[in-house]
Design a protein around this motif. Sequence first.
Motif, PDB file in Angstrom:
ATOM      1  N   TYR A  28      -2.779   4.811  -8.407  1.00  0.00           N
ATOM      2  CA  TYR A  28      -2.729   4.603  -6.963  1.00  0.00           C
ATOM      3  C   TYR A  28      -1.538   5.369  -6.423  1.00  0.00           C
ATOM      4  O   TYR A  28      -0.394   5.043  -6.757  1.00  0.00           O
ATOM      5  CB  TYR A  28      -2.562   3.113  -6.632  1.00  0.00           C
ATOM      6  N   GLY A  49      -3.938  -2.764  -0.986  1.00  0.00           N
ATOM      7  CA  GLY A  49      -4.478  -1.398  -1.032  1.00  0.00           C
ATOM      8  C   GLY A  49      -5.568  -1.243   0.018  1.00  0.00           C
ATOM      9  O   GLY A  49      -6.399  -2.137   0.206  1.00  0.00           O
ATOM     10  N   ARG A  50      -5.525  -0.120   0.724  1.00  0.00           N
ATOM     11  CA  ARG A  50      -6.475   0.089   1.814  1.00  0.00           C
ATOM     12  C   ARG A  50      -7.444   1.218   1.508  1.00  0.00           C
ATOM     13  O   ARG A  50      -7.055   2.240   0.948  1.00  0.00           O
ATOM     14  CB  ARG A  50      -5.727   0.402   3.112  1.00  0.00           C
ATOM     15  N   GLY A  86     -11.476   7.220  -4.694  1.00  0.00           N
ATOM     16  CA  GLY A  86     -11.567   7.177  -3.235  1.00  0.00           C
ATOM     17  C   GLY A  86     -10.306   7.776  -2.627  1.00  0.00           C
ATOM     18  O   GLY A  86      -9.223   7.699  -3.224  1.00  0.00           O
ATOM     19  N   ILE A  87     -10.455   8.370  -1.471  1.00  0.00           N
ATOM     20  CA  ILE A  87      -9.337   9.064  -0.821  1.00  0.00           C
ATOM     21  C   ILE A  87      -9.239   8.608   0.636  1.00  0.00           C
ATOM     22  O   ILE A  87     -10.249   8.573   1.344  1.00  0.00           O
ATOM     23  CB  ILE A  87      -9.558  10.593  -0.888  1.00  0.00           C
ATOM     24  N   LEU A  88      -8.039   8.245   1.038  1.00  0.00           N
ATOM     25  CA  LEU A  88      -7.801   7.823   2.420  1.00  0.00           C
ATOM     26  C   LEU A  88      -6.705   8.699   3.013  1.00  0.00           C
ATOM     27  O   LEU A  88      -5.549   8.611   2.586  1.00  0.00           O
ATOM     28  CB  LEU A  88      -7.362   6.344   2.441  1.00  0.00           C
ATOM     29  N   ASP A 135     -15.388  11.027  -1.382  1.00  0.00           N
ATOM     30  CA  ASP A 135     -15.487  10.162  -2.567  1.00  0.00           C
ATOM     31  C   ASP A 135     -15.822  11.039  -3.765  1.00  0.00           C
ATOM     32  O   ASP A 135     -16.690  11.912  -3.675  1.00  0.00           O
ATOM     33  CB  ASP A 135     -16.655   9.166  -2.426  1.00  0.00           C
ATOM     34  N   SER A 176       0.858  -1.185   0.000  1.00  0.00           N
ATOM     35  CA  SER A 176       0.000   0.000   0.000  1.00  0.00           C
ATOM     36  C   SER A 176       0.898   1.240   0.000  1.00  0.00           C
ATOM     37  O   SER A 176       1.799   1.353   0.844  1.00  0.00           O
ATOM     38  CB  SER A 176      -0.871  -0.018   1.267  1.00  0.00           C
ATOM     39  N   THR A 177       0.658   2.148  -0.925  1.00  0.00           N
ATOM     40  CA  THR A 177       1.474   3.378  -0.970  1.00  0.00           C
ATOM     41  C   THR A 177       1.256   4.193   0.300  1.00  0.00           C
ATOM     42  O   THR A 177       2.167   4.875   0.768  1.00  0.00           O
ATOM     43  CB  THR A 177       1.139   4.228  -2.219  1.00  0.00           C
ATOM     44  N   ARG A 195     -11.738  -0.995   4.657  1.00  0.00           N
ATOM     45  CA  ARG A 195     -12.030  -1.791   3.458  1.00  0.00           C
ATOM     46  C   ARG A 195     -10.769  -1.999   2.618  1.00  0.00           C
ATOM     47  O   ARG A 195      -9.782  -1.296   2.757  1.00  0.00           O
ATOM     48  CB  ARG A 195     -13.084  -1.088   2.597  1.00  0.00           C
ATOM     49  N   GLN A 206      -1.114  -2.446  -6.230  1.00  0.00           N
ATOM     50  CA  GLN A 206      -0.952  -2.639  -4.782  1.00  0.00           C
ATOM     51  C   GLN A 206      -1.525  -4.014  -4.424  1.00  0.00           C
ATOM     52  O   GLN A 206      -2.591  -4.398  -4.924  1.00  0.00           O
ATOM     53  CB  GLN A 206      -1.710  -1.579  -3.995  1.00  0.00           C
ATOM     54  N   GLY A 231      -3.883   9.453   0.503  1.00  0.00           N
ATOM     55  CA  GLY A 231      -3.814   8.371  -0.489  1.00  0.00           C
ATOM     56  C   GLY A 231      -4.997   8.468  -1.431  1.00  0.00           C
ATOM     57  O   GLY A 231      -6.143   8.639  -0.997  1.00  0.00           O
ATOM     58  N   ILE A 232      -4.715   8.379  -2.714  1.00  0.00           N
ATOM     59  CA  ILE A 232      -5.748   8.605  -3.721  1.00  0.00           C
ATOM     60  C   ILE A 232      -5.776   7.420  -4.685  1.00  0.00           C
ATOM     61  O   ILE A 232      -4.738   7.020  -5.231  1.00  0.00           O
ATOM     62  CB  ILE A 232      -5.456   9.929  -4.473  1.00  0.00           C
ATOM     63  N   ARG A 236     -11.147   3.423   3.098  1.00  0.00           N
ATOM     64  CA  ARG A 236     -11.681   3.927   4.354  1.00  0.00           C
ATOM     65  C   ARG A 236     -12.452   2.815   5.053  1.00  0.00           C
ATOM     66  O   ARG A 236     -12.839   1.841   4.434  1.00  0.00           O
ATOM     67  CB  ARG A 236     -12.580   5.148   4.109  1.00  0.00           C
TER      68      ARG A 236
HETATM   69  C1  BTN Z   1     -11.802   4.695  -0.101  1.00  0.00           C
HETATM   70  O1  BTN Z   1     -12.610   5.191  -0.899  1.00  0.00           O
HETATM   71  O2  BTN Z   1     -12.169   3.822   0.693  1.00  0.00           O
HETATM   72  C2  BTN Z   1     -10.380   5.198  -0.110  1.00  0.00           C
HETATM   73  C3  BTN Z   1      -9.526   4.472  -1.091  1.00  0.00           C
HETATM   74  C4  BTN Z   1      -8.088   4.961  -1.116  1.00  0.00           C
HETATM   75  C5  BTN Z   1      -7.223   4.118  -2.006  1.00  0.00           C
HETATM   76  C6  BTN Z   1      -5.845   4.702  -2.189  1.00  0.00           C
HETATM   77  S1  BTN Z   1      -4.947   3.897  -3.481  1.00  0.00           S
HETATM   78  C7  BTN Z   1      -3.484   4.698  -2.988  1.00  0.00           C
HETATM   79  C8  BTN Z   1      -3.473   4.731  -1.481  1.00  0.00           C
HETATM   80  N1  BTN Z   1      -2.897   3.517  -0.942  1.00  0.00           N
HETATM   81  C9  BTN Z   1      -3.786   2.805  -0.250  1.00  0.00           C
HETATM   82  O3  BTN Z   1      -3.562   1.717   0.317  1.00  0.00           O
HETATM   83  N2  BTN Z   1      -4.977   3.417  -0.264  1.00  0.00           N
HETATM   84  C10 BTN Z   1      -4.926   4.668  -0.985  1.00  0.00           C
END
Ligand code: BTN
Length: 254
Positions: A63, A46-47, A118-120, A108, A18-19, A52, A43, A135-136, A49
């Motif tokens: 990513y 990848g994670r 999605g943005i975390l 979102d 995950s970045t 999830r 990834q 993270g985008i 919000r």
């Molecule tokens: C969401 O809508 O639940 C947020 C998603 C975020 C995904 C991005 S991809 C790049 C970065 N690395 C991750 O593990 N997650 C964010």
Amino acid sequence: MRENKIAWNILRVRETGSTNSDLVRLASEGKADEGTVIVAESQTAGRGRQGREWVSRPGAGLYFSMLLRPDAPPAQVATLPLAVGVAVARALEGLLSRMRLSIKWPNDIVANGKKLCGILCEAGARDGERYIVAGIGINVNVDEHSLPPELAEIATSLRMLANREFDTSSVLASVLTSFEEVYRLWLNGGIPAIGKDLELRDYLKGRRVEMRLLGTPVSGIACGIADSGALLLRRDDGAIEEIYSGEAHIGSNG
Ligand code: BTN
């Protein structure tokens, strides 16, 4: 007026877990400056919000994570995820002619009711200095036929919206340029400085929303986003609830 040019330092990797996790680790070890960006072709963990997973297949999306060290009070820093959403929405809209993108609180990016990005955002501190890793994940070249039916109902991509493929490096460059502009506005004036844009893009406004607050279900009509970043929910008894975190679901008659 603070100018705050960001010195972007873009690190590209083919595959990583995950970045966000990588950049949080670098920041917590004091090994990365503001403007460090990690972008991965794929990834494996990848994670998203709310704990999830964010499926991140090669060739399907963009990513990346960027490191920010905003010089702003904590209450303002808490609103940065909304500013990131505005910046990404503006950038992607610039790539899609005649398409209005909405923001589903908190950030979102939604097109025609389907999720495009999605943005975390994750916060941390080292030696008393706060940092945010934003993270985008943008669905770039995903095509309709590669999506399982349950995802095709709720997700979209730049390619599906524009009927053409996009170069992920150009998409990244557009987002970083847009972010720099929105970040400067936000650093100088917080949410009010981008409030009009946020209001025009507010996907939930006027809809019935259902969510859980500390495990308790609440519902009401979304009636905007406060300068504090809170979602404003008008309960059926007329009381306005300010909601600071959680996942908003559109109600059955929303
Ligand atoms: C969401 O809508 O639940 C947020 C998603 C975020 C995904 C991005 S991809 C790049 C970065 N690395 C991750 O593990 N997650 C964010």
